[in-house]
Design a protein around this motif. Structure first.
Motif, PDB file in Angstrom:
ATOM      1  N   ASP A 203      21.288 -13.882 -52.882  1.00  0.00           N
ATOM      2  CA  ASP A 203      22.025 -15.148 -52.924  1.00  0.00           C
ATOM      3  C   ASP A 203      21.966 -15.902 -51.601  1.00  0.00           C
ATOM      4  O   ASP A 203      21.814 -17.110 -51.566  1.00  0.00           O
ATOM      5  CB  ASP A 203      23.506 -14.879 -53.248  1.00  0.00           C
ATOM      6  N   HIS A 204      22.131 -15.184 -50.496  1.00  0.00           N
ATOM      7  CA  HIS A 204      22.353 -15.857 -49.212  1.00  0.00           C
ATOM      8  C   HIS A 204      21.207 -15.696 -48.236  1.00  0.00           C
ATOM      9  O   HIS A 204      21.260 -16.216 -47.127  1.00  0.00           O
ATOM     10  CB  HIS A 204      23.647 -15.339 -48.575  1.00  0.00           C
ATOM     11  N   GLU A 206      18.187 -16.982 -48.070  1.00  0.00           N
ATOM     12  CA  GLU A 206      17.486 -18.178 -47.619  1.00  0.00           C
ATOM     13  C   GLU A 206      18.318 -18.997 -46.613  1.00  0.00           C
ATOM     14  O   GLU A 206      17.819 -19.377 -45.568  1.00  0.00           O
ATOM     15  CB  GLU A 206      17.099 -19.031 -48.821  1.00  0.00           C
ATOM     16  N   ASP A 207      19.597 -19.249 -46.945  1.00  0.00           N
ATOM     17  CA  ASP A 207      20.368 -20.087 -46.005  1.00  0.00           C
ATOM     18  C   ASP A 207      20.711 -19.321 -44.737  1.00  0.00           C
ATOM     19  O   ASP A 207      20.770 -19.910 -43.652  1.00  0.00           O
ATOM     20  CB  ASP A 207      21.619 -20.682 -46.666  1.00  0.00           C
ATOM     21  N   LYS A 210      17.722 -19.373 -42.452  1.00  0.00           N
ATOM     22  CA  LYS A 210      17.609 -20.680 -41.807  1.00  0.00           C
ATOM     23  C   LYS A 210      18.621 -20.794 -40.658  1.00  0.00           C
ATOM     24  O   LYS A 210      18.300 -21.243 -39.566  1.00  0.00           O
ATOM     25  CB  LYS A 210      17.858 -21.779 -42.842  1.00  0.00           C
ATOM     26  N   ARG A 211      19.841 -20.347 -40.945  1.00  0.00           N
ATOM     27  CA  ARG A 211      20.857 -20.390 -39.896  1.00  0.00           C
ATOM     28  C   ARG A 211      20.477 -19.473 -38.736  1.00  0.00           C
ATOM     29  O   ARG A 211      20.652 -19.814 -37.571  1.00  0.00           O
ATOM     30  CB  ARG A 211      22.202 -19.956 -40.498  1.00  0.00           C
ATOM     31  N   ALA A 214      17.910 -21.181 -36.705  1.00  0.00           N
ATOM     32  CA  ALA A 214      18.523 -22.244 -35.906  1.00  0.00           C
ATOM     33  C   ALA A 214      19.248 -21.636 -34.715  1.00  0.00           C
ATOM     34  O   ALA A 214      19.192 -22.155 -33.595  1.00  0.00           O
ATOM     35  CB  ALA A 214      19.483 -23.063 -36.761  1.00  0.00           C
ATOM     36  N   GLN A 218      18.460 -21.944 -30.422  1.00  0.00           N
ATOM     37  CA  GLN A 218      19.429 -22.583 -29.524  1.00  0.00           C
ATOM     38  C   GLN A 218      19.278 -22.119 -28.086  1.00  0.00           C
ATOM     39  O   GLN A 218      19.062 -20.945 -27.862  1.00  0.00           O
ATOM     40  CB  GLN A 218      20.859 -22.286 -29.991  1.00  0.00           C
TER      41      GLN A 218
ATOM     42  N   THR B 102      18.199 -22.499 -53.528  1.00  0.00           N
ATOM     43  CA  THR B 102      17.778 -23.224 -52.326  1.00  0.00           C
ATOM     44  C   THR B 102      18.700 -24.408 -52.071  1.00  0.00           C
ATOM     45  O   THR B 102      19.067 -24.703 -50.937  1.00  0.00           O
ATOM     46  CB  THR B 102      16.339 -23.732 -52.499  1.00  0.00           C
ATOM     47  N   PRO B 105      23.264 -22.529 -51.988  1.00  0.00           N
ATOM     48  CA  PRO B 105      23.260 -21.134 -51.556  1.00  0.00           C
ATOM     49  C   PRO B 105      24.350 -20.319 -52.261  1.00  0.00           C
ATOM     50  O   PRO B 105      25.488 -20.769 -52.371  1.00  0.00           O
ATOM     51  CB  PRO B 105      23.534 -21.233 -50.061  1.00  0.00           C
ATOM     52  N   SER B 159      14.499 -32.160 -45.884  1.00  0.00           N
ATOM     53  CA  SER B 159      14.867 -30.915 -45.190  1.00  0.00           C
ATOM     54  C   SER B 159      13.933 -30.642 -44.022  1.00  0.00           C
ATOM     55  O   SER B 159      14.349 -30.108 -43.004  1.00  0.00           O
ATOM     56  CB  SER B 159      14.820 -29.726 -46.155  1.00  0.00           C
ATOM     57  N   ALA B 176      24.755 -28.829 -37.996  1.00  0.00           N
ATOM     58  CA  ALA B 176      24.016 -28.390 -36.804  1.00  0.00           C
ATOM     59  C   ALA B 176      23.511 -26.959 -36.936  1.00  0.00           C
ATOM     60  O   ALA B 176      22.434 -26.633 -36.436  1.00  0.00           O
ATOM     61  CB  ALA B 176      24.915 -28.527 -35.581  1.00  0.00           C
ATOM     62  N   ASP B 177      24.263 -26.081 -37.654  1.00  0.00           N
ATOM     63  CA  ASP B 177      23.817 -24.693 -37.712  1.00  0.00           C
ATOM     64  C   ASP B 177      22.674 -24.487 -38.722  1.00  0.00           C
ATOM     65  O   ASP B 177      22.183 -23.384 -38.890  1.00  0.00           O
ATOM     66  CB  ASP B 177      24.983 -23.726 -37.975  1.00  0.00           C
ATOM     67  N   GLN B 178      22.263 -25.548 -39.418  1.00  0.00           N
ATOM     68  CA  GLN B 178      21.113 -25.454 -40.314  1.00  0.00           C
ATOM     69  C   GLN B 178      19.928 -26.264 -39.799  1.00  0.00           C
ATOM     70  O   GLN B 178      18.861 -26.278 -40.410  1.00  0.00           O
ATOM     71  CB  GLN B 178      21.486 -25.977 -41.709  1.00  0.00           C
ATOM     72  N   ALA B 179      20.140 -27.013 -38.689  1.00  0.00           N
ATOM     73  CA  ALA B 179      19.076 -27.886 -38.189  1.00  0.00           C
ATOM     74  C   ALA B 179      18.102 -27.088 -37.346  1.00  0.00           C
ATOM     75  O   ALA B 179      18.457 -26.590 -36.287  1.00  0.00           O
ATOM     76  CB  ALA B 179      19.690 -29.014 -37.364  1.00  0.00           C
ATOM     77  N   VAL B 180      16.881 -26.939 -37.824  1.00  0.00           N
ATOM     78  CA  VAL B 180      15.945 -26.101 -37.081  1.00  0.00           C
ATOM     79  C   VAL B 180      14.560 -26.723 -36.978  1.00  0.00           C
ATOM     80  O   VAL B 180      13.864 -26.555 -35.979  1.00  0.00           O
ATOM     81  CB  VAL B 180      15.887 -24.684 -37.711  1.00  0.00           C
ATOM     82  N   PHE B 181      14.146 -27.524 -37.966  1.00  0.00           N
ATOM     83  CA  PHE B 181      12.729 -27.897 -38.025  1.00  0.00           C
ATOM     84  C   PHE B 181      12.331 -28.919 -36.962  1.00  0.00           C
ATOM     85  O   PHE B 181      11.242 -28.816 -36.402  1.00  0.00           O
ATOM     86  CB  PHE B 181      12.376 -28.411 -39.413  1.00  0.00           C
ATOM     87  N   ARG B 183      13.459 -29.266 -34.027  1.00  0.00           N
ATOM     88  CA  ARG B 183      13.305 -28.542 -32.777  1.00  0.00           C
ATOM     89  C   ARG B 183      11.985 -27.763 -32.762  1.00  0.00           C
ATOM     90  O   ARG B 183      11.290 -27.717 -31.751  1.00  0.00           O
ATOM     91  CB  ARG B 183      14.490 -27.579 -32.608  1.00  0.00           C
TER      92      ARG B 183
END
Lengths: 218, 403
Positions: A203-204, A206-207, A210-211, A214, A218, B102, B105, B159, B176-181, B183
């Motif tokens: 379920d989780h 993929e997200d 991604k997190r 990210a 940082q 997708t 979630p 996305s 912000a915690d999902q923004a990656v591409f 960067r």
């Protein structure tokens, strides 16, 4: 589980969670470059009871909490991708300890005579699956194979070839005596453990990946 | 065959221009089928995603009847249950659940549970569906389902730029915690630029020296440069691991020479990555520069100097403009190849040195989200082509006329 080089660490870690203790065990440590397992360990290290790990991780606050705990050692982590890397990272003394698949560490101990040791407390146990593809030609044979592989005496032999445990607890008594102490499912190693939740990661995954990415960036 | 040995001048211009085309036809066809078609097919997945619409035909129709936004009424839930039952029977429900996951979630396991209940022919109304899948009681879930039923979607391309449609129907940034591409794209271009400049700094003087050597020695030096070029990129990357690691050759050497007092962290760092990539890319930058330098007549520079130019002026005004096409071609080649690096960042780069290819590979191999991979590939391809067109047009550079 956690692996370390006995010639590098004077004092043995007592649990996988010691990877978060940079005071007692200074130096670089390696973790798999993925959120799965690491977030669970982070929550356990932050005091979440094992039974509640996935419940907490299912909430946004729980995810924040896990990443916050990982933040505390982020600058000391070397990330690995492939299962072959942890023994290599230990052997080249790039890191003082690393999370790993136990089979890789065991073969480095057995075949290359490396002075590595494994810490089992707070290990995360994962299952592999056998699936029959839809439309398989020899469906009956496939079922027969499943029945055969599920027999305790048969499952117990797996450990002779690679030190992974049988799926059935019934199989443990049939495991050869010299193999048992190397398995994650040995009674001594199953005192404190968490079973990986496949459905949660379905379920989780993929997200959270991604997190995680990210967060790494940082 | 005499007709090939004795090419006759054709009667018309048209036949003249068709001949090279006919000769190249097998290659062009091969490229079309083995390269062009798969790329188009894959990239189209970035905007065309029919999985949700195909799995939910009745729900789509029922949603059209249902007025307004928010959580719909009983008929839509009954239609959803019927759709899920059919998808379960057809074996399509897993793909549907994964695609929805997708956008939403956590939806995967709940949708699968709802499908199981629908298949067992138990009560399939709103209450039963929401009990199996609590997500369905939330407005934002239905917003995601509604947009998901469009076969053509901007979800993945947005996305790729860390953007999304907000609840108010405008385009906004993702949390912000999902923004990656963005960067990662920035990092990819930054590392490609640094590596290109580093190879140029090494290749230009080296190419100059080689052109001034006697042919026999120049050949040997060229082979030395090319030798690693003929080795697999994976092997070269692994070799750099041995050199750069904490207790590796370079750190041993630096300590022995007394240049450093502590072992440097070169592995899993950007420094190590740039060193390895520079080494691997050096021949690509060097060879175009060398081939152009070789064709420059030394007499022109001597003529400039004999006419009173200082050495630097002769170099700057006479020599450099002549070798510029080679410099640009070499740099462009290296820069574009760097944009697609995969294995070296995996093995030598640290966590914050992963390039866009690594993310594309992750979506293809691990997440099985080919739509997202296609969207990222599209952005990479478009920016690379854009860069190529800009450079060839404004700098008057033509890679095909090199040599």
């Amino acid at each position: 589980m956690l692996a370390y080089d006995t010639t590098v660490l004077k004092e043995a870690p007592s649990s996988v969670l010691d990877i978060f203790d940079t005071k007692k065990f200074p130096g670089k440590r390696a973790m798999r470059k993925a959120p799965a397992q690491n977030l669970e360990w982070a929550l356990m290290a932050d005091g979440v009871p094992i039974a509640d790990v996935y419940k907490v991780l299912g909430t946004p606050e729980g995810v924040d909490r896990a990443f916050k705990k990982l933040d505390t050692i982020k600058k000391d982590i070397v990330w690995w991708d492939a299962g072959a890397q942890p023994p290599q990272l230990l052997a080249s003394r790039e890191v003082v300890m690393t999370t790993a698949w136990n089979g890789r560490i065991q073969s480095a101990i057995d075949q290359e005579k490396r002075p590595f040791a494994i810490v089992w407390n707070n290990q995360i146990v994962e299952y592999d699956m056998i699936a029959i593809p839809k439309g398989a030609k020899n469906l009956d044979l496939a079922y027969k194979y499943l029945a055969y592989a599920a027999e305790p005496e048969v499952g117990a032999q797996l450990g002779r070839f690679i030190p992974y445990g049988p799926v059935l607890t019934d199989a443990t008594p049939f495991v050869p005596k010299d193999v048992l102490p190397k398995l994650p499912t040995a009674p001594d190693h199953m005192k404190i453990y968490l079973v990986g939740d496949v459905e949660f990661w379905g379920d989780h995954g993929e997200d959270l990946v991604k997190r995680f990415n990210a967060w790494l960036a940082q | 065959m005499s007709s090939i040995a004795m090419p006759r001048i054709s009667a018309t211009d048209q036949r003249e221009s068709l001949r090279p085309l006919a000769l190249a036809a097998p290659l062009l066809l091969l490229l079309l089928f083995s390269f062009g078609a798969p790329i188009v097919a894959l990239l189209s997945r970035a905007v065309y995603e029919p999985t949700i619409a195909n799995a939910l035909p009745r729900t789509v129709a029922a949603l059209r009847q249902d007025s307004g936004a928010g959580v719909p009424g009983e008929p839509v839930f009954l239609a959803l249950a019927a759709d899920l039952k059919q998808a379960q029977a057809a074996g399509a429900v897993y793909e549907f659940a994964k695609t929805l996951n997708t956008r939403l979630p956590g939806a995967r396991s709940q949708v699968l549970r709802a499908a199981r209940i629908a298949t067992q022919d138990q009560a399939t109304g709103k209450e039963a569906m929401i009990k199996a899948a609590p997500l369905l009681a939330e407005e934002q879930s239905w917003a995601a389902i509604r947009t998901g039923t469009n076969r053509f979607t901007s979800f993945y391309l947005l996305s790729a730029f860390d953007l999304r449609w907000t609840e108010r129907g405008t385009i906004g940034a993702v949390p912000a915690d999902q923004a990656v591409f963005l960067r990662v794209f920035g990092r990819t271009f930054l590392i490609a630029t640094i590596v290109t400049l580093a190879t140029l700094a090494l290749a230009f003087p080296l190419a100059f020296v080689i052109t001034s050597l006697r042919p026999a020695i120049a050949g040997i030096v060229l082979v030395l440069v090319l030798l690693p070029f003929w080795t697999s990129i994976l092997v070269r990357t692994a070799a750099w691991t041995v050199i750069l690691q904490k207790y590796g050759l370079l750190n041993d050497l630096l300590l022995w020479l007394g240049l450093t007092s502590d072992r440097l962290e070169l592995m899993y760092s950007r420094t190590g990555l740039i060193i390895a990539m520079t080494h691997i890319q050096l021949p690509f930058t060097l060879l175009p520069i060398y081939s152009v330098m070789r064709s420059v007549k030394p007499s022109l520079v001597r003529a400039a100097q004999s006419l009173g130019a200082r050495p630097f002026t002769a170099f700057w005004r006479v020599y450099l403009p002549q070798v510029m096409p080679g410099v640009l071609a070499g740099c462009l080649l290296t820069f574009i190849l760097c944009l697609g690096y995969y294995i070296t960042p995996v093995l030598i780069g640290g966590a914050s040195d992963q390039l866009i290819s690594n993310f594309i590979a992750n979506y293809v191999n691990v997440e099985l989200n080919w739509e997202m991979a296609a969207a990222l590939s599209f952005v990479l391809l478009a920016s690379t082509l854009g860069l190529y067109v800009t450079l060839t047009r404004y700098l008057g550079l033509d890679l095909f006329k090199m040599g």
